[in-house]
Scaffold this active site. Structure first.
Site, mmCIF file in Angstrom:
data_model
loop_
_atom_site.group_PDB
_atom_site.id
_atom_site.type_symbol
_atom_site.label_atom_id
_atom_site.label_comp_id
_atom_site.label_asym_id
_atom_site.label_seq_id
_atom_site.Cartn_x
_atom_site.Cartn_y
_atom_site.Cartn_z
ATOM 1 N N CYS A 22 0.843 -1.175 0.000
ATOM 2 C CA CYS A 22 0.000 0.000 0.000
ATOM 3 C C CYS A 22 0.892 1.245 0.000
ATOM 4 C CB CYS A 22 -0.935 0.102 1.194
ATOM 5 S SG CYS A 22 -1.980 -1.337 1.425
ATOM 6 N N ASN A 48 -0.766 1.086 6.125
ATOM 7 C CA ASN A 48 -0.017 0.110 5.344
ATOM 8 C C ASN A 48 0.584 -0.883 6.340
ATOM 9 O OD1 ASN A 48 3.284 0.388 3.800
ATOM 10 N ND2 ASN A 48 1.845 -1.257 3.678
ATOM 11 N N GLY A 49 0.338 -2.180 6.125
ATOM 12 C CA GLY A 49 0.849 -3.182 7.064
ATOM 13 C C GLY A 49 -0.260 -4.149 7.433
ATOM 14 N N HIS A 82 14.118 -35.324 -15.550
ATOM 15 C CA HIS A 82 13.499 -35.876 -14.342
ATOM 16 C C HIS A 82 12.077 -35.363 -14.145
ATOM 17 C CE1 HIS A 82 17.278 -37.670 -13.317
ATOM 18 N NE2 HIS A 82 17.885 -36.486 -13.405
ATOM 19 N N LYS A 122 9.949 -13.445 -15.240
ATOM 20 C CA LYS A 122 9.564 -12.221 -15.977
ATOM 21 C C LYS A 122 8.329 -12.491 -16.820
ATOM 22 C CE LYS A 122 11.098 -9.666 -14.357
ATOM 23 N NZ LYS A 122 11.889 -9.923 -13.236
ATOM 24 N N GLU A 144 5.123 -13.087 -14.650
ATOM 25 C CA GLU A 144 4.703 -11.862 -13.947
ATOM 26 C C GLU A 144 3.873 -10.944 -14.845
ATOM 27 O OE1 GLU A 144 7.874 -10.245 -10.684
ATOM 28 O OE2 GLU A 144 8.599 -10.318 -12.736
ATOM 29 N N TRP A 177 -3.069 -2.452 -1.702
ATOM 30 C CA TRP A 177 -2.824 -3.813 -2.171
ATOM 31 C C TRP A 177 -3.471 -4.703 -1.119
ATOM 32 C CZ3 TRP A 177 -0.153 -8.200 -0.389
ATOM 33 C CH2 TRP A 177 0.086 -9.180 -1.354
ATOM 34 N N ARG A 214 3.210 0.161 -5.303
ATOM 35 C CA ARG A 214 3.027 -0.512 -4.019
ATOM 36 C C ARG A 214 1.668 -1.200 -3.907
ATOM 37 N NH1 ARG A 214 6.738 1.074 -0.370
ATOM 38 N NH2 ARG A 214 5.399 0.393 1.336
ATOM 39 N N GLU A 265 14.857 -16.637 -13.762
ATOM 40 C CA GLU A 265 14.494 -15.230 -13.871
ATOM 41 C C GLU A 265 13.713 -14.962 -15.169
ATOM 42 O OE1 GLU A 265 14.212 -12.825 -11.989
ATOM 43 O OE2 GLU A 265 14.234 -11.038 -13.246
ATOM 44 N N LYS A 274 5.227 -3.887 -6.355
ATOM 45 C CA LYS A 274 6.682 -3.790 -6.464
ATOM 46 C C LYS A 274 7.369 -3.994 -5.126
ATOM 47 C CE LYS A 274 10.369 -1.980 -8.836
ATOM 48 N NZ LYS A 274 10.693 -3.289 -9.413
HETATM 49 C C1 G6P Z 1 8.105 -8.236 -5.401
HETATM 50 C C2 G6P Z 1 8.407 -7.620 -6.747
HETATM 51 C C3 G6P Z 1 9.600 -8.326 -7.389
HETATM 52 C C4 G6P Z 1 10.794 -8.284 -6.455
HETATM 53 C C5 G6P Z 1 10.447 -8.862 -5.070
HETATM 54 C C6 G6P Z 1 11.551 -8.596 -4.058
HETATM 55 O O1 G6P Z 1 7.628 -9.527 -5.562
HETATM 56 O O2 G6P Z 1 7.278 -7.717 -7.587
HETATM 57 O O3 G6P Z 1 9.936 -7.670 -8.596
HETATM 58 O O4 G6P Z 1 11.847 -9.015 -7.006
HETATM 59 O O5 G6P Z 1 9.267 -8.242 -4.567
HETATM 60 O O6 G6P Z 1 11.657 -7.207 -3.891
HETATM 61 P P1 G6P Z 1 12.929 -6.448 -3.349
HETATM 62 O O7 G6P Z 1 12.531 -5.009 -3.334
HETATM 63 O O8 G6P Z 1 13.191 -6.980 -1.967
HETATM 64 O O9 G6P Z 1 14.051 -6.734 -4.267
#
Ligand code: G6P
Length: 611
Positions: free
Chosen positions: A2, A100-101, A507, A488, A491, A74, A27, A484, A606
């Site tokens: 949030c 937020n929290g 496997h 991507k 996501e 969020w 956020r 990764e 994010k």
């Molecule tokens: C969220 C974001 C990711 C990020 C992860 C860790 O899931 O969507 O993109 O890699 O958090 O975030 P940080 O800020 O700790 O790298």
């Protein structure tokens, strides 16, 4: 998560709050709301969906006020709808609050308050806070004291802000576990989850710490603890500019951030390499260098993309420093009573520096006496401040929810830390150091070349955009990259994608391969090239669609694969820096063709400040 923003001063707060919320949408963006004081009473406007919808709603109302709070949500407790959106207010609408929290004991508190006749409108944990504060004001306490007393009863995490129409000269803010900064202006002050929301107005920033409460008036700021001890706060001058956090002509922040990587990598390296000496200079580690060099084990802790960078780091540290290294998901590490020894060094990698799981893991490790080091992008973030020492990635603000330039910057810093450590332990000769550093120095140009695959990747994306699944395979440094690449894609395009070590395919994942399955191979010429070719043949035999990232000029794989993307040759350890680029572009173009909301993918945020 949030996002929180607040304003008190002489201007109309509505545009300030809306612009701030737009910057904080990374956020969370499932609903948004603002609260203001208008003619001695509180007025709340909220909406399901993104901030732009709230903005439309506000336009027709033509409101004005010089004090207000804004929130972008969020969802944790309660579905995303207008009722659950913040602010929440007390019954007579004289107090409103944004949060937020997570309030962990909200059910107990709610039950108690309901016993006193309080009625709850939403399903959120946050609403309990406003009624709890209200219950203390009804017992004769002023707003500040009521917030303090309420917080004595609260378990969980919060970054919160409260306004009362009975004391319209102040915003009360408090923090425990969720970030909050106060911006100091002239005859006006600001509050936000992070500086990006208020950078357009001030660069004078105060970071609130856990357990602190701030009383923010238009020309005065005071801080105390929730137990009423006064605190002196330092004002920091920050250097981030507005241009740095704008889209700069690109259709999406993600694309801008992908394209920025030659420059962001240069920034991560700048001033940290002495090429002639074969030396790495990391000022942030000077005080801990001896302890770090004597570490018997390194544990890397992170989440999401940062965790993938951590895996690359593990391979680097074991290859060059010969220190046993483990990589842990912060969310697991924190809750399984991990064995942490005094001579362990624990690296915490986080773009935002605020991820709740990583922060909780850091506190656990610190309590157990380990050396804790941060690799963060956000300057002044909680993880950066709470670690013993660390190195900033200097990638610049990353806004797109899918992390791109932060990933390459994290790998850069990990390599620099690794080389710094290897040379202080005498594991690498001056010549070896010089060779790696000189290749690292040239990586931004190789990334520039890799970015030129954009047009080719658009064509591949067009052919594959309707796939329902993807597999990504790699060996050695290609394995974390496969993870990764798959992350991507899922996501932002919502295509199910799995990353796997190429050797493990036989496997399990091979059972999924048929003529509809795209399989992306990280097939550069490196240590495991021949083995990888065998895996590719196994996929071909089962009619899978092969997309291969190959070293420039490799004609062998061209004969096997359906699509190839050529990237410049480099050292094995540096391959992920270059190969990340086409993987990011492939995910971007597929998501674009599928009409997805690239910078704000569904259900994600994010910065994840809840556990
Ligand atoms: C969220 C974001 C990711 C990020 C992860 C860790 O899931 O969507 O993109 O890699 O958090 O975030 P940080 O800020 O700790 O790298």
């Amino acid at each position: 998560m949030c996002g929180i923003v607040g304003y008190i001063g002489e201007r109309n707060c509505i545009p300030i709050l809306i612009n701030g919320l737009k910057r904080l949408e990374y956020r969370g963006y499932d609903s948004a709301g603002i609260g203001i004081v208008d003619d001695d009473s509180c007025l709340i406007v909220k909406n399901k969906g993104k901030v732009s919808l709230l903005e439309d709603k506000l336009e027709s109302l033509d409101l004005k006020s010089s004090i207000g709070l804004g929130h972008t949500r969020w969802a944790t407790h309660g579905i995303p709808n207008e009722i659950n959106a913040h602010p929440h207010s007390n019954e007579d609408n004289s107090i409103f609050l944004i949060h937020n929290g997570i309030i962990e004991n909200y059910q107990v508190l709610k039950k108690g308050l309901m016993g006193f006749g309080y009625k709850f409108l939403s399903e959120t944990d946050s609403e309990v806070l406003v009624h709890l504060i209200d219950s203390f004001t009804k017992r004769g306490h002023n707003l500040t004291k009521s917030v303090q007393l309420a917080l004595h009863e609260v378990e969980g995490t919060y970054g919160l802000a409260v306004i009362s129409s009975k004391e319209p000269d102040k915003i009360i803010a408090a923090r425990k576990g969720s970030p909050l900064v106060v911006g100091i202006g002239e005859n006006e002050n600001f509050l936000a989850s992070d500086v990006s929301a208020i950078i357009a107005h001030t660069k004078q920033i105060i970071y609130l710490e856990d357990g602190e409460i701030a009383v923010i008036k238009k020309d005065e700021f005071t801080a105390k603890t929730i137990y009423d001890n006064a605190i002196e706060k330092e004002v920091h001058e920050i250097s981030m500019t507005l241009e740095e956090i704008d889209r700069g002509g690109y259709a999406h922040f993600m694309l801008k951030e992908i394209m920025e990587q030659p420059e962001s990598l240069r920034n991560s390296i700048r001033g940290r390499i002495i090429q002639s000496e074969g030396d790495v200079v990391l000022g942030g580690l000077t005080d801990v260098v001896e302890k770090l060099a004597n570490s018997k084990r390194i544990i890397i802790t992170a989440c999401g993309t940062s965790w993938h960078a951590g895996l690359v780091g593990e391979y680097m540290l074991e290859q060059f420093c010969r220190i046993p290294t483990e990589v842990e998901y912060a969310s697991e590490f924190r809750y399984r009573n991990p064995i942490i020894e005094k001579d362990d060094a624990i690296f915490f990698i986080s773009q935002s520096g605020e991820t709740a799981d990583t922060l909780a893991a850091l506190r656990e490790a610190k309590m157990k006496g380990a050396l804790v080091l941060g690799i963060c992008n956000a300057v002044g973030s909680s993880i950066a401040r709470e670690t013993n020492a660390g190195v900033y990635t200097h990638a610049g603000p990353e806004i797109g929810v899918a992390s791109t330039k932060a990933f390459t910057a994290q790998m850069t810093v990990l390599l620099l830390m690794c080389l710094f450590l290897a040379s202080s332990k005498g594991e690498l000769s001056k010549k070896q150091m010089q060779d790696i550093l000189s290749e690292l120095d040239g990586i931004p140009e190789k990334i520039e070349k890799a970015l030129k695959t954009n047009e080719e990747i658009k064509k591949i994306a067009l052919k594959l955009k309707d796939a329902e699944n993807f597999i990504y395979l790699g060996r050695g440094y290609g394995f974390p990259l496969a993870l990764e690449g798959a992350l991507k894609l899922k996501e932002i395009s919502y295509i199910h994608a799995e990353g796997c070590p190429a050797g493990e395919m036989k496997h399990g994942p091979i059972a999924l391969v048929d003529e509809n399955m795209p399989v992306v191979f990280i097939a550069n010429k490196g240590n495991s090239y021949e083995k990888l070719i065998s895996n590719m043949m196994e996929v071909k035999a089962r009619k899978g669609i092969i997309i291969a990232l190959i070293t420039e000029g490799d004609t062998h794989v061209k004969e096997i694969a359906d699509f190839v993307i050529e990237i410049p040759e480099t050292l094995d350890v540096l391959m992920p820096f270059v190969a990340s680029i086409p993987l990011q572009l492939l995910a971007y173009h597929i998501a674009l063709l599928r009409g997805c909301d690239i910078d704000k993918p569904r259900n994600l945020a994010k910065s994840v400040t809840v556990e």
